[in-house]
Design a protein around this motif. Structure first.
Motif, mmCIF file in Angstrom:
data_model
loop_
_atom_site.group_PDB
_atom_site.id
_atom_site.type_symbol
_atom_site.label_atom_id
_atom_site.label_comp_id
_atom_site.label_asym_id
_atom_site.label_seq_id
_atom_site.Cartn_x
_atom_site.Cartn_y
_atom_site.Cartn_z
ATOM 1 N N CYS A 26 37.843 35.502 54.263
ATOM 2 C CA CYS A 26 36.989 36.550 54.162
ATOM 3 C C CYS A 26 35.929 35.583 55.144
ATOM 4 C CB CYS A 26 36.593 36.677 53.127
ATOM 5 S SG CYS A 26 35.294 38.080 52.904
ATOM 6 N N ASN A 27 34.949 36.370 55.628
ATOM 7 C CA ASN A 27 33.550 35.861 56.214
ATOM 8 C C ASN A 27 32.763 35.626 55.307
ATOM 9 O OD1 ASN A 27 33.899 38.459 56.297
ATOM 10 N ND2 ASN A 27 33.253 38.616 58.363
ATOM 11 N N PHE A 28 32.702 36.332 54.202
ATOM 12 C CA PHE A 28 31.848 36.024 53.003
ATOM 13 C C PHE A 28 32.744 35.117 51.827
ATOM 14 C CE2 PHE A 28 29.160 40.309 53.508
ATOM 15 C CZ PHE A 28 28.658 39.703 54.643
ATOM 16 N N ARG A 29 31.828 34.539 51.175
ATOM 17 C CA ARG A 29 32.533 34.143 49.891
ATOM 18 C C ARG A 29 31.633 34.418 48.671
ATOM 19 N NH1 ARG A 29 35.261 28.091 49.347
ATOM 20 N NH2 ARG A 29 36.064 28.464 47.317
ATOM 21 N N GLY A 75 40.763 39.583 50.695
ATOM 22 C CA GLY A 75 39.906 39.229 51.801
ATOM 23 C C GLY A 75 39.156 40.233 52.466
ATOM 24 N N GLU A 76 38.825 40.042 53.878
ATOM 25 C CA GLU A 76 38.179 41.075 54.585
ATOM 26 C C GLU A 76 39.173 41.345 55.625
ATOM 27 O OE1 GLU A 76 36.343 43.324 56.614
ATOM 28 O OE2 GLU A 76 35.497 42.767 54.737
ATOM 29 N N GLY A 140 27.307 34.430 49.040
ATOM 30 C CA GLY A 140 27.454 32.760 49.349
ATOM 31 C C GLY A 140 27.052 32.457 50.506
ATOM 32 N N ARG A 141 26.057 32.852 50.896
ATOM 33 C CA ARG A 141 25.364 32.599 52.307
ATOM 34 C C ARG A 141 23.974 32.547 52.148
ATOM 35 N NH1 ARG A 141 29.976 31.459 52.853
ATOM 36 N NH2 ARG A 141 31.662 31.925 54.248
ATOM 37 N N MET A 335 40.523 37.313 43.109
ATOM 38 C CA MET A 335 40.395 38.704 43.498
ATOM 39 C C MET A 335 40.676 38.759 44.950
ATOM 40 S SD MET A 335 40.214 41.608 42.280
ATOM 41 C CE MET A 335 38.712 41.775 40.852
ATOM 42 N N SER A 336 40.214 37.836 45.832
ATOM 43 C CA SER A 336 40.343 37.867 47.034
ATOM 44 C C SER A 336 41.955 37.759 47.565
ATOM 45 C CB SER A 336 39.780 36.825 47.989
ATOM 46 O OG SER A 336 40.266 35.730 47.566
ATOM 47 N N GLN A 337 42.796 36.899 46.784
ATOM 48 C CA GLN A 337 44.145 36.750 47.038
ATOM 49 C C GLN A 337 44.819 37.841 46.375
ATOM 50 O OE1 GLN A 337 43.833 33.146 44.814
ATOM 51 N NE2 GLN A 337 44.075 31.785 46.542
ATOM 52 N N ILE A 338 44.313 38.508 45.272
ATOM 53 C CA ILE A 338 45.178 39.839 44.912
ATOM 54 C C ILE A 338 45.184 40.913 45.930
ATOM 55 C CG2 ILE A 338 45.275 41.420 42.740
ATOM 56 C CD1 ILE A 338 44.211 38.937 41.194
#
Length: 340
Positions: A26-29, A75-76, A140-141, A335-338
């Motif tokens: 993802c481009n966010f975290r 992810g995104e 996260g940015r 969550m991003s991996q799921i």
């Protein structure tokens, strides 16, 4: 071909909805999804399901198993190479009744028109705060002022014609819960649909332990006290309880996986970017590695049989250990991996 439909609200549904994670990057975290303290081992390119593998599984396994509604996540998903071609290919399948996408919205300003032209009609966009500083911290940015670009993406998607256009808000106590009324007000004069999601302990143990969650009923009461609240309805596939501010153009949804169990009306499964089919977000048992089986030449009929068997036992998996999973359990994937 995408067909219109109007599901019955809050009734038990056939498991016909598959969430497909296109990529775990993802481009966010975001703090609740990919917190800085989490050690993320991203999936290597060769271990991702290819577009052709995804389309093969959809055509030869998932559609024959009864899946007709699909959501692309991450992810995104918009950073996945070839995403536009994949959207177009899925949308063109006659058996596909609904295709949607969940995105952080950062790339929407330049991609919304092409996505609509490719056949996508429904979007969920993450918008956890209307305050730029809070938003930047959550994603996260810090100090990068990303809010305005996401807001521009939302406006562009709305102008292009995405309907329903849903905004997802993960409510975290002491972080953004004080913005609930401001976020709810977005639905009054816009045909937008705001979804308040209870914070979950998946891949973010430290933040969850510190903050916990705000029950949806508490949020509903705040809104009732300000404007009143009545039953609402909007097209969708998920477990949200839908309400509406009287006279509002849009609706308010509440996804209450922590305080109000909706396992009895869960109609979904999840396919991770590396090909694991997961029957329940809150329970890691019963997963099937479809990618490895596909690459090893397992027949479509055998893969279909495995998926059908998983559908049979899904109700037991949904309930088994749910309480320990949501309150004290640990999860091997964020969550991003799921795929959310």
């Amino acid at each position: 071909m995408i067909q219109s439909f109007e599901p019955t609200v809050n009734q038990p549904k056939q498991v016909d909805y598959l969430r497909i994670s296109l990529i775990d990057r993802c481009n966010f975290r975001c703090q609740y999804c990919m917190p800085e303290e989490a050690e993320l081992n991203y999936i290597l390119q060769q271990d991702l399901l290819t577009n052709e593998e995804l389309l093969t599984l959809i055509r030869e396994v998932f559609i024959p198993a009864g899946f007709t509604r699909f959501r692309l996540t991450g992810g995104e998903p918009l950073i996945r190479p070839g995403v536009m071609e994949l959207v177009r290919a899925i949308a063109s399948l006659d058996q596909v009744e609904d295709l949607a996408m969940t995105t952080n919205g950062f790339l929407l300003a330049k991609m919304a028109s092409d996505l609509y032209e490719a056949g996508l009609r429904r979007l969920n966009i993450s918008l956890d705060s209307l305050n730029a500083d809070t938003f930047d911290w959550l994603v996260g940015r810090n100090g990068q002022s990303l809010w305005s670009q996401v807001w521009a993406g939302i406006q562009q998607a709305y102008q292009v014609g995405f309907d329903p256009l849903k905004l997802n808000v993960v409510v975290i106590p002491g972080v953004n819960d004080h913005e609930v009324l401001d976020l709810a007000s977005l639905t009054i004069d816009r045909k937008w649909h705001v979804r308040f999601i209870e914070f979950m302990p998946i891949g973010n143990h430290q933040l969850f332990s510190d903050r916990a969650w705000v029950p949806s009923e508490e949020l509903r009461q705040r809104i009732r006290d300000r404007w009143g609240l009545e039953a609402g309805k909007v097209r969708g596939n998920g477990p949200a309880d839908v309400f509406q501010i009287p006279g509002a153009l849009g609706t308010l949804g509440f996804i209450s996986q922590m305080s109000e169990c909706f396992c009895d009306r869960c109609n979904r499964m999840r396919l991770s970017a590396d090909g694991w089919l997961r029957p329940c977000l809150l329970n890691e048992t019963g997963q099937i590695d479809l990618k490895t089986a596909l690459r090893n030449g397992v027949t479509f009929s055998k893969l279909l049989e495995q998926v059908q068997n998983l559908l049979v036992i899904k109700p037991e998996i949904n309930y088994k250990g749910r309480e320990s999973g949501t309150l004290t359990g640990t999860y091997s994937r964020t969550m991003s991996q799921i795929g959310g």
